[in-house]
Design a protein around this motif. Structure first.
Motif, PDB file in Angstrom:
ATOM      1  N   ALA A 156     -10.693  -1.101   4.383  1.00 40.32           N
ATOM      2  CA  ALA A 156      -9.901  -0.028   5.010  1.00 40.32           C
ATOM      3  C   ALA A 156      -8.929  -0.606   6.034  1.00 40.32           C
ATOM      4  O   ALA A 156      -7.767  -0.193   6.108  1.00 40.32           O
ATOM      5  N   TYR A 186      -8.916   6.407   7.024  1.00 44.77           N
ATOM      6  CA  TYR A 186      -7.941   5.365   7.375  1.00 44.77           C
ATOM      7  C   TYR A 186      -6.550   5.624   6.805  1.00 44.77           C
ATOM      8  O   TYR A 186      -5.569   5.174   7.377  1.00 44.77           O
ATOM      9  N   GLN A 187      -6.473   6.344   5.690  1.00 47.86           N
ATOM     10  CA  GLN A 187      -5.155   6.597   5.109  1.00 47.86           C
ATOM     11  C   GLN A 187      -4.509   7.863   5.656  1.00 47.86           C
ATOM     12  O   GLN A 187      -3.286   7.947   5.706  1.00 47.86           O
ATOM     13  N   THR A 211     -11.631   5.921   3.169  1.00 42.77           N
ATOM     14  CA  THR A 211     -10.228   5.873   2.735  1.00 42.77           C
ATOM     15  C   THR A 211      -9.463   7.073   3.269  1.00 42.77           C
ATOM     16  O   THR A 211      -8.344   6.927   3.778  1.00 42.77           O
ATOM     17  N   MET A 239     -10.326  -0.112  -2.752  1.00 41.26           N
ATOM     18  CA  MET A 239     -11.413  -0.453  -1.831  1.00 41.26           C
ATOM     19  C   MET A 239     -12.677  -0.808  -2.617  1.00 41.26           C
ATOM     20  O   MET A 239     -13.363  -1.778  -2.312  1.00 41.26           O
ATOM     21  N   THR A 245      -4.105   8.139  -2.008  1.00 36.00           N
ATOM     22  CA  THR A 245      -5.384   7.910  -1.354  1.00 36.00           C
ATOM     23  C   THR A 245      -6.460   7.584  -2.385  1.00 36.00           C
ATOM     24  O   THR A 245      -7.298   6.713  -2.180  1.00 36.00           O
ATOM     25  N   ALA A 261      -6.103  -2.236   4.215  1.00 37.41           N
ATOM     26  CA  ALA A 261      -5.153  -1.273   3.656  1.00 37.41           C
ATOM     27  C   ALA A 261      -4.237  -0.710   4.734  1.00 37.41           C
ATOM     28  O   ALA A 261      -3.087  -0.385   4.478  1.00 37.41           O
ATOM     29  N   ALA A 270     -16.847   4.795   0.577  1.00 37.91           N
ATOM     30  CA  ALA A 270     -15.470   4.387   0.275  1.00 37.91           C
ATOM     31  C   ALA A 270     -14.485   5.544   0.340  1.00 37.91           C
ATOM     32  O   ALA A 270     -13.391   5.408   0.892  1.00 37.91           O
ATOM     33  N   ASP A 271     -14.860   6.685  -0.205  1.00 42.11           N
ATOM     34  CA  ASP A 271     -13.896   7.790  -0.224  1.00 42.11           C
ATOM     35  C   ASP A 271     -13.662   8.346   1.175  1.00 42.11           C
ATOM     36  O   ASP A 271     -12.522   8.583   1.575  1.00 42.11           O
ATOM     37  N   GLN A 322      -6.108   4.107  -3.344  1.00 38.76           N
ATOM     38  CA  GLN A 322      -6.632   3.233  -2.282  1.00 38.76           C
ATOM     39  C   GLN A 322      -8.153   3.152  -2.348  1.00 38.76           C
ATOM     40  O   GLN A 322      -8.737   2.093  -2.126  1.00 38.76           O
ATOM     41  N   ALA A 323      -8.789   4.272  -2.612  1.00 37.95           N
ATOM     42  CA  ALA A 323     -10.248   4.275  -2.699  1.00 37.95           C
ATOM     43  C   ALA A 323     -10.718   3.390  -3.849  1.00 37.95           C
ATOM     44  O   ALA A 323     -11.716   2.660  -3.737  1.00 37.95           O
ATOM     45  N   THR A 328       0.812  -1.212   0.000  1.00 35.85           N
ATOM     46  CA  THR A 328       0.000   0.000   0.000  1.00 35.85           C
ATOM     47  C   THR A 328       0.843   1.259   0.000  1.00 35.85           C
ATOM     48  O   THR A 328       0.335   2.337  -0.237  1.00 35.85           O
TER      49      THR A 328
END
Lengths: 308, 321
Positions: free
Chosen positions: A109, A76-77, A73, A46, A39, A112, A69-70, A42-43, A34
């Motif tokens: 999430a 969590y990111q 993300t 996800m 980001t 990730a 999701a956004d 990542q989304a 990751t």
């Protein structure tokens, strides 16, 4: 109470939505590296993982997972202070997924962030798995099991109150669905959080405007929603829940532990990113057949390519 | 009147409040979560404002907030009326507290018919059945004010009691069961009176007092009735109940609660599985009891009186012979 229904989505016309997302790559879902992803990437990952979990034995809540999701993300990111190697780290931030039916998004999430191996996502909903349709308490990174709507904000009030009392630095975040706000217990908690000036508690509303039977405003109207929260004593930030920069700005503007609590109303699209599911009430709970999964994934990837 | 009698000639909820304040002074984990009950603000909040919060007249919120506090290492005492704890906020108790095995002490006053003329909205005659069915919960029903103090002090021991507890209290002063200090252990039945003929198994202030009085009546008729105070309904003291089932003609259960699902239900389940015997259950019959009366009047209508208990015991003995 939550009354999920499972439907098998049929082919819906693709709908185009302009977003500010960055380009997403087409990495395999099982790729757990990751560090180099943005980001936005990542989304996108996800979303692919949510679709993959939707192929599980009884499907998953696809629409409400994609709409979250956004914001999940970004949380969590970039926002939540966590230690995956020490899930009970006392100074961590606490995240409570009050809309527990979006568990697939949460698992992605957590994966990730290193709480779960990405390969484990393939076990979603299978017999003996740790990954239930609503999060279980045994899972590292899950503060409370959720699923019955209207519980999370009170849990967040107690958590934030305890963090303030014990002088720990962590904050409490509670993500709710918009339909969930029809539960009266939410407003008991909202009233108390404002009265107690729990600035360390942040509520997030995934305002995707669809509940199982249709448009929230046709079923049980929530508007004026920002006005409701303001009248309960909260500071309201309304943002585009798919605009990563707008979400970042909102999370950067939170008060201290005795401030006025903030609710972030994130305007979102149910099923976001997958043309088959966007703004479709039937996307609430879907079992994706291999064919449907193939088409959904193709739509998701085509969308992200166009935006890159 | 002895010092003991003078000290405990009060309601279970009054001694609870005093004991809670006392333990909270030395145990800073203790956190009093109020739902505007009245009575906690003058004593507890006034002395320990940093260990007190009033979450409003909002019982679902009470349980969720308490779960959050407990998850962070505090020891919340969640205060409401028994009926509201068990029925209105049942789901929050089930999912947020019991489901997570969190050390929340749920304290419900107005147990049974102790709300008297307030009526059925304030009576709690199904609370023990509900709480007993929830995972990880210990269910305590002290028989008098002294036992309440023992119980509340025991609740501060999170090594012995790491999970949630439901403490069911009354509203007004009730008779004292013991004349002086005794051994109180959660999960262990309190043998109030030995006897080899028949056993009276009781929980709750009035049921225990009436059972003791019933044993006196039976003694006058030449019958030696054993009396067990089951202050802990969950976990039930299986050894004490099964010994009574083996050693006496049968059991009469007595409670200020529905005859289904509470103490009588627990005893019937246990004996059916391990030592089938006659179990006569005395308590509140099925129904919505919307009649006006005092606690003792309402319980008398339900048959929770010494003469009725004695009569049931004699019937159990006749059936055995």
């Amino acid at each position: 109470m939550s009354t999920p229904t499972t439907t098998t989505a049929t082919d819906h016309a693709a709908m185009e939505h302009a977003t500010t997302e960055h380009a997403a790559t087409e990495r395999a879902s099982s790729d757990s590296a990751t560090a180099e992803r943005t980001t936005a990437e990542q989304a996108q990952l996800m979303r692919e993982q949510i679709l993959q979990m939707g192929t599980g034995p009884d499907g998953t809540h696809v629409g409400g997972s994609l709409s979250s999701a956004d914001l999940l993300t970004v949380l969590y990111q970039e926002v939540l202070r966590l230690r995956p190697e020490e899930p009970d780290w006392p100074d961590r931030d606490r995240f409570i997924l009050s809309k527990g039916h979006a568990s697939a998004a949460l698992y992605a999430a957590l994966s990730a962030r290193g709480f779960l191996p990405a390969e484990e996502l393939a076990e979603y909903g299978t017999s003996g798995s740790r990954l239930a349709g609503h999060p279980l308490r045994r899972l590292p990174g899950v503060e409370f099991p959720t699923g019955s709507l209207g519980h999370g904000l009170s849990l967040g009030v107690g958590t934030a109150l305890a963090l303030r009392r014990t002088g720990r630095s962590g904050r409490a975040y509670v993500l709710m669905g918009d339909g969930e706000l029809q539960e009266g217990s939410v407003w008991e908690a909202a009233m108390s959080a404002a009265h107690l000036r729990l600035g360390g508690l942040t509520a997030i509303v995934d305002r995707n405007r669809l509940q199982i039977t249709g448009d929230t405003e046709e079923r049980m109207g929530l508007e004026p929603l920002a006005g409701k929260w303001r009248s309960f004593g909260w500071q309201v930030l309304t943002v585009d829940g798919h605009d990563l920069d707008a979400l970042r700005a909102a999370f950067a503007a939170l008060p201290g532990p005795t401030g006025q609590p903030v609710v972030i109303i994130a305007d979102t699209v149910k099923g976001k990113g997958v043309p088959l599911f966007e703004n479709k009430k039937k996307s609430h709970s879907v079992k994706l057949s291999p064919n449907l999964h193939r088409r959904a994934l193709a739509g998701l990837r085509a969308r992200s390519r166009r935006q890159s | 009147m002895t010092d003991w009698q003078e000290r405990y000639a009060t309601a279970t909820r009054d001694v609870y409040r005093a004991t809670l304040l006392d333990i909270a002074k030395s145990d800073t984990r203790v956190f009093c979560v109020d739902t505007d009950m009245g009575g906690l603000e003058d004593g507890f909040e006034a002395e320990l404002p940093d260990q007190y919060v009033n979450v409003g007249i909002a019982e679902a919120n009470l349980m969720g907030v308490s779960a959050g506090l407990a998850a962070e290492g505090l020891l919340p005492f969640a205060n409401t009326i028994a009926s509201f704890a068990a029925t209105r906020a049942c789901e929050q108790v089930k999912v947020d507290i019991a489901g997570n095995a969190l050390p929340v002490r749920i304290v419900g006053t107005h147990g049974g018919f102790s709300a008297g003329h307030y009526g059925p909205t304030h009576h709690a005659v199904e609370d023990v059945a509900i709480m007993r069915s929830l995972p990880n919960l210990t269910v305590l029903v002290p028989a008098d004010a002294a036992e309440t103090e023992y119980a509340v002090r025991a609740l501060a021991d999170t090594e012995q009691l790491p999970g949630p507890v439901y403490l069911r209290l009354g509203r007004k002063a009730t008779p004292l069961v013991h004349r002086g200090p005794y051994t109180f252990r959660i999960g262990q039945a309190d043998l109030l009176r030995p006897g080899r003929d028949v056993t009276l198994v009781a929980s709750g202030p009035v049921p225990v007092a009436e059972s003791v009085a019933a044993a006196e009546l039976l003694a006058g008729r030449g019958i030696a009735a054993r009396v067990l105070n089951l202050h802990t309904v969950k976990p039930l003291d299986a050894e004490a109940v099964l010994s009574a089932a083996r050693e006496t003609a049968g059991l009469v259960t007595v409670e200020d609660h529905l005859v289904t699902g509470g103490l009588g239900g627990a005893v019937a389940e246990l004996t059916a599985a391990h030592h089938p015997c006659r179990v006569h259950r005395i308590g509140v019959p099925d129904g919505f009891h919307d009649q006006v009366g005092t606690e003792t009047e309402l319980l008398a209508r339900a048959g929770v009186t010494a003469p009725a208990i004695a009569g049931a015991a004699e019937e159990v003995m006749r059936e055995r012979n």
